[in-house]
Motif scaffolding. Sequence first.
Motif, short mmCIF file in Angstrom:
data_model
loop_
_atom_site.label_atom_id
_atom_site.label_comp_id
_atom_site.label_asym_id
_atom_site.label_seq_id
_atom_site.Cartn_x
_atom_site.Cartn_y
_atom_site.Cartn_z
N PRO A 42 24.32 -27.58 -16.40
CA PRO A 42 23.68 -26.27 -16.62
C PRO A 42 23.59 -25.48 -15.34
O PRO A 42 23.69 -26.04 -14.24
N PRO A 43 23.38 -24.13 -15.42
CA PRO A 43 23.34 -23.30 -14.21
C PRO A 43 22.08 -23.55 -13.39
O PRO A 43 21.03 -23.90 -13.93
N ARG A 44 22.24 -23.35 -12.09
CA ARG A 44 21.07 -23.38 -11.21
C ARG A 44 20.61 -21.95 -10.98
O ARG A 44 21.42 -21.02 -11.02
N THR A 45 19.32 -21.78 -10.68
CA THR A 45 18.75 -20.43 -10.61
C THR A 45 17.92 -20.27 -9.36
O THR A 45 17.50 -21.24 -8.72
N GLY A 46 17.72 -19.00 -9.01
CA GLY A 46 16.81 -18.61 -7.94
C GLY A 46 16.15 -17.30 -8.33
O GLY A 46 16.74 -16.45 -9.01
N THR A 47 14.91 -17.08 -7.90
CA THR A 47 14.16 -15.88 -8.32
C THR A 47 13.56 -15.16 -7.14
O THR A 47 13.38 -15.74 -6.04
N SER A 48 13.25 -13.87 -7.36
CA SER A 48 12.54 -13.03 -6.40
C SER A 48 11.74 -11.99 -7.17
O SER A 48 12.14 -11.56 -8.26
N VAL A 62 31.26 -28.84 -5.55
CA VAL A 62 30.37 -29.26 -6.63
C VAL A 62 29.12 -28.39 -6.55
O VAL A 62 28.77 -27.87 -5.49
N ASN A 63 28.48 -28.25 -7.65
CA ASN A 63 27.34 -27.33 -7.72
C ASN A 63 26.10 -28.01 -7.16
O ASN A 63 25.21 -28.44 -7.89
N ASP A 64 26.07 -28.10 -5.81
CA ASP A 64 24.94 -28.78 -5.16
C ASP A 64 24.00 -27.81 -4.46
O ASP A 64 23.13 -28.24 -3.70
N HIS A 65 24.15 -26.51 -4.68
CA HIS A 65 23.25 -25.51 -4.10
C HIS A 65 22.82 -24.52 -5.19
O HIS A 65 23.65 -24.08 -5.99
N ALA A 66 21.56 -24.19 -5.17
CA ALA A 66 21.03 -23.20 -6.11
C ALA A 66 21.02 -21.83 -5.45
O ALA A 66 20.92 -21.71 -4.22
N PRO A 67 21.15 -20.75 -6.23
CA PRO A 67 21.03 -19.40 -5.66
C PRO A 67 19.67 -19.23 -4.99
O PRO A 67 18.66 -19.80 -5.42
N GLU A 68 19.66 -18.42 -3.94
CA GLU A 68 18.41 -18.22 -3.19
C GLU A 68 18.38 -16.80 -2.63
O GLU A 68 19.36 -16.34 -2.02
N PHE A 69 17.28 -16.12 -2.87
CA PHE A 69 17.07 -14.79 -2.30
C PHE A 69 16.46 -14.95 -0.91
O PHE A 69 15.58 -15.79 -0.70
N LEU A 70 16.94 -14.15 0.01
CA LEU A 70 16.41 -14.22 1.37
C LEU A 70 14.97 -13.72 1.44
O LEU A 70 14.22 -14.13 2.33
N GLU A 71 14.64 -12.85 0.54
CA GLU A 71 13.28 -12.31 0.50
C GLU A 71 12.64 -12.67 -0.84
O GLU A 71 13.25 -12.46 -1.91
N LYS A 72 11.47 -13.21 -0.79
CA LYS A 72 10.77 -13.58 -2.01
C LYS A 72 10.25 -12.36 -2.76
O LYS A 72 9.98 -12.42 -3.97
N GLU A 73 10.08 -11.26 -2.04
CA GLU A 73 9.62 -10.01 -2.66
C GLU A 73 10.53 -8.87 -2.23
O GLU A 73 10.82 -8.70 -1.04
#
Length: 711
Positions: free
Chosen positions: A220-226, A126-137
Amino acid sequence: METQLPKAPQKRQVTAIIILLLSWEAGGATIKYSVPEEKDSGSFVANLAKDLGLDLGELAMRGAQILSKGTKQHLQLEQKSGNLLLEEKMDREELCGDTERCILHFQVLLKNPVQFIQGELQLQDVNDHAPEFLEKEIFLKISESSHPGTAFPLKIAQDLDVGSNTVQNYTISSNSHFHLFTRNRSDGRKYPELVLDKELDREEEPELRLTLTALDGGSPPRTGTSQVIIVVLDINDNAPEFDQLLYEVQVLENSPVGSLVITVSARDLDAGTHGELSYSFFQSSNQIIQVFEINAITGEIRLKRMLDFEEIQSYRMEIEASDGGGLSGTCTVVIEVMDVNDNVPELTMSLLISDIPENALDTVVAIFGISDPDSGDNGKMMCSIQDHLPFLLKLTVENFYTLVTEGALDRETRSEYNIIITVTDLGTPRLKTEHNITVLVSDVNDNAPAFTQTSYTLFVRENNSPALHIGSVSATDRDAGANAQVTYSLLPPQDPQLPLASLVSINADNGQLFALRALDYEALRVLEFGVGAVDRGSPALSSPALVLRDAAKHRLLVLVKDNGEPPLSASVTLHVLLVDGFSQPYLPLPEAAADAAQADQLTVYLVIALASVSSLFLFSVLAFVAVRLCRKGKAAWVGGCSVPEGHFPGHLVDVNSSGTLSQSYQYEVCLMGGSGTNEFKFLRPIISNLHSQSSGREVEEYPSFQNDLGF
């Protein structure tokens, strides 16, 4: 920011993914179920009774049980409804990592009769995790001389979900110099690639800041940003190049922390800062970074923690070499983890019956499974028990064994077995585990009671006192418990007119016999009767046992039975003889006395015949000698023995009509008075007669006669 699924789609998803897949494979049926992760403990999976074609009574009678590989249970069976429920909330990422198909294997064990059914539980993501970048920058150096169309790969986002729930697309914030493509890696993961649309001008804009967004496939999709920070550099016309595009290495799983895994190397033809290289992981997962570290200057890759072949068998990573001018090159490193035999085999007991009846054949004692997470020969196992035991190990299905008895057991031979189950793998060195079980052999009534003697002869003086203890019988039983508790009783007589109950009684617990009233020798010479020894609670045997006769010798039948099911029995014979106030160490039976008298009469006839042939002269001499001897021997000595005067009991010896001893029997008593005295030491009343009828001197001269009679 984490988003929540709408209730209606979520409900449709739950109802759609709980399905039952039944497939028949080679070697038997496999039941397959599917359930989404993160469902609460006790959630319904399926109705196992219905799927197996059993009603609830059959399911309970056959002892259905759910077995999981290893020691952790994921499913539970509700006996009253036949429903298969979740044992606990399960996290697919924790159980299977990034494996696409998360399959948990289990077995359904039907104990009576024994049957194994293979099962699979697919844990759906199930979609219980959002994308995540290891580095914020993310820092990116781009030369101002770069041409439009030049592509710059960016670092990927991590998403613990799989399938459509993992990262599916990347976007970049609006700008005038770049656009973004989403590319596919060889391993199926997607990564972003920044493409230059318009040449950069360091003097006009030395730095650009863009927002990179990763989106998964949820609804809906989950998101992550950097943040992507682009630094515009002066011209650097040579990018670093690695000696190899692909490095492959094998590492033992027991290598210590800090061990060197491999060294990568790149070169740059530029000089100065444009030729100075720095090494780093590129587009690597958090899993890689936790296990390995790279020296930025030397390119050495070392272990940060111990490897575990059973957890991960191989690692694939990208290494980037960057120069001082912002150019970079990449290579691929594949690390294969080599298994070592570092796991001891495990044994999981599913069924254990520690008490086995001794007459049971092919009885299941234990059912257990074995496992070893190692690979190859390190994971292959052998299972054994000690030799010379009446038990067998049978392989039922893969790595599941049944311990059964080999033939019937005998508690009287051995009542307890200590069985050591040894599981050994085939690795180097070999590792083993031992499991001890104790099997007790319970008693079954398979031994008949046995008397300590085949027959008993008891002597009782007539005119005895009531309740006189006349003797005992004894029986034993090799069984145990109630099966060996013996109870004695008198069997009913063959002649229903005979009042046995008023004559003799027996103690039911210890076999002691008692005369209930005074017995009369003239009325009852020999009493022959039977005794039964039975287990407590067993039915008594009935058979003719008591006969009253005037014969000189009678038998008493004694029967002993145990308390088992069915009861077993044995018998013994007692001889009871009544005496009339007189006894000798050995008293011949009336038949023997009559035979002796007949032999004496024959001897007299022979002597008379011989005397008739003799001459008259010899007869006169012998007659004269006889007369002299008779006058001299008035003391009644015959053959060197003293014959007591008076009447002897007629039922013990040969008597004439007047009740006195015959001459032939008087000689027999004298001859046998000093021998054979150890056989009838119970016959003691003779002394009272001898003391009254014999002189004191005669008694003193033959003290051994008194001793032999037991006085």
